[in-house]
Design an enzyme around this catalytic site. Structure first.
Site, mmCIF file in Angstrom:
data_model
loop_
_atom_site.group_PDB
_atom_site.id
_atom_site.type_symbol
_atom_site.label_atom_id
_atom_site.label_comp_id
_atom_site.label_asym_id
_atom_site.label_seq_id
_atom_site.Cartn_x
_atom_site.Cartn_y
_atom_site.Cartn_z
ATOM 1 N N ASP A 177 0.845 -1.206 0.000
ATOM 2 C CA ASP A 177 0.000 0.000 0.000
ATOM 3 C C ASP A 177 0.879 1.254 0.000
ATOM 4 O O ASP A 177 0.378 2.379 -0.099
ATOM 5 C CB ASP A 177 -1.018 -0.005 1.146
ATOM 6 N N SER A 178 2.211 1.064 0.045
ATOM 7 C CA SER A 178 3.144 2.178 -0.172
ATOM 8 C C SER A 178 2.878 2.832 -1.527
ATOM 9 O O SER A 178 3.324 3.949 -1.773
ATOM 10 C CB SER A 178 4.592 1.679 -0.105
ATOM 11 N N ASP A 231 -1.097 -6.226 -0.420
ATOM 12 C CA ASP A 231 -1.350 -5.605 0.885
ATOM 13 C C ASP A 231 -2.833 -5.317 1.069
ATOM 14 O O ASP A 231 -3.505 -4.845 0.152
ATOM 15 C CB ASP A 231 -0.638 -4.244 0.916
ATOM 16 N N LYS A 286 -1.111 -9.511 2.624
ATOM 17 C CA LYS A 286 -0.334 -9.075 3.791
ATOM 18 C C LYS A 286 -1.208 -8.144 4.608
ATOM 19 O O LYS A 286 -1.959 -7.347 4.034
ATOM 20 C CB LYS A 286 0.938 -8.347 3.363
ATOM 21 N N GLU A 296 -1.188 -5.701 8.462
ATOM 22 C CA GLU A 296 -0.387 -5.162 9.561
ATOM 23 C C GLU A 296 -1.012 -5.495 10.909
ATOM 24 O O GLU A 296 -2.238 -5.483 11.046
ATOM 25 C CB GLU A 296 -0.263 -3.637 9.413
ATOM 26 N N GLU A 304 9.454 -4.531 10.280
ATOM 27 C CA GLU A 304 9.887 -3.228 9.759
ATOM 28 C C GLU A 304 10.346 -2.299 10.879
ATOM 29 O O GLU A 304 9.743 -2.237 11.952
ATOM 30 C CB GLU A 304 8.726 -2.557 8.986
HETATM 31 O O1 KIV Z 1 3.540 -1.109 1.646
HETATM 32 C C1 KIV Z 1 4.645 -1.615 1.476
HETATM 33 O O2 KIV Z 1 5.305 -1.441 0.450
HETATM 34 C C2 KIV Z 1 5.154 -2.474 2.546
HETATM 35 C C3 KIV Z 1 6.586 -2.875 2.489
HETATM 36 C C4 KIV Z 1 7.452 -1.727 2.773
HETATM 37 C C5 KIV Z 1 6.878 -4.026 3.369
HETATM 38 O O3 KIV Z 1 4.447 -2.800 3.445
#
Ligand code: KIV
Length: 273
Positions: free
Chosen positions: A49-50, A88, A118, A120, A187
């Protein structure tokens, strides 16, 4: 050195089996062309989600929607052939409870073709991770510095600096593994905590700004390629400066257009004699 030849997509089981064998290599990808470039070199591609920050220009990852993640996830699946693809879960798509998480995650798997999600969170997400994994959704956890908590932390701060925080991150690592995750991202922590967690964990620990001794590493591709300059985390090593190359190419193109000396176009638009 040429990249290893693989005939099928890496599976979640393959990633688990790499613990203690060799370091796991992963990068983020958000588009089909970039996925195609990275695919031969990594074990898994993450649609992080970056993308909200490095592609869409938001200040945090919080405005990213499930529909956006699904569109980019499908593009990365189309662009890659051998890597495991993980998407994510964005802020607000799973925190409400395990049923909401399953509804969101099942859409991700069905509509993108990715093999895992993924999410969090540590102890507080244990029940949700178990619910998903027992119903066919493989989960990569994400603990330590979790960017969706930016408003609670008051910024992107290294986690595990004091005994209380370190004990909480260790408990999170245990909870995520016990709940059935096939691995987790760790992280923004520090030594010796990251090394201890990696040694104790029965599942792969993928570090980012954590320790070179994790079972694998992940970076945001735009960071390591020099394509994103708004915020450069301390752990990031630049392996290329593509931002500078893009600027140079755009400037050269602009000069040719202004000088009306663009050889390709001259040729194309010449009337036939
Ligand atoms: O959102 C993302 O790109 C991430 C990575 C930095 C692990 O969660």
């Amino acid at each position: 050195m040429s990249a290893p030849v693989r005939s099928r997509r890496t599976s979640v089981a393959d990633i688990k089996a790499l613990k203690g064998v060799r370091p796991i290599v992963s990068l983020t990808a958000y588009t089909a062309p970039m996925a195609a470039l990275l695919d031969p070199h990594v074990d898994f591609l993450l649609i992080g989600d970056s993308l909200g920050m490095v592609v869409y220009g938001f200040e945090t990852t919080l405005p990213v929607t499930l529909d956006l993640m699904i569109a980019h996830g499908a593009a990365v699946v189309r662009g890659s052939t051998t890597s495991l693809v993980i998407v994510d879960m964005p802020f607000g798509s799973y925190q409400e409870g395990r049923e909401q998480a399953f509804r969101s995650a099942s859409r991700v798997l069905a509509e993108t073709g990715a093999q895992a999600v993924k999410l969090e969170g540590g102890e507080e997400m244990g029940e949700t991770i178990r619910f998903l994994t027992e119903r066919g959704v493989p989960v990569l956890g994400h603990i330590g510095l979790t960017p969706q908590m930016v408003n609670v932390y008051g910024g992107y701060k290294t986690q595990g600096r004091n005994q209380f925080q370190a004990a909480k991150i260790k408990a999170d690592a245990r909870a995520v593994a016990e709940a059935g995750a096939f691995g987790f991202v760790l992280e923004g922590t520090m030594e010796p905590l990251a090394r201890e967690i990696t040694a104790e964990s029965p599942i792969p620990v993928i570090g980012i700004g954590a320790s070179p001794h994790c079972d694998g590493q992940i970076l945001v591709s735009e960071d390591m390629l020099g394509l994103y300059n708004e915020f450069i985390p301390r752990h990031v090593k630049r392996f290329a400066d593509l931002g500078a190359e893009v600027s140079k190419a755009a400037a050269a193109y602009a000069e040719e257009v202004k000088a009306r000396s663009f050889p390709g176009l001259e040729h194309t638009f010449q009337p036939k004699a």
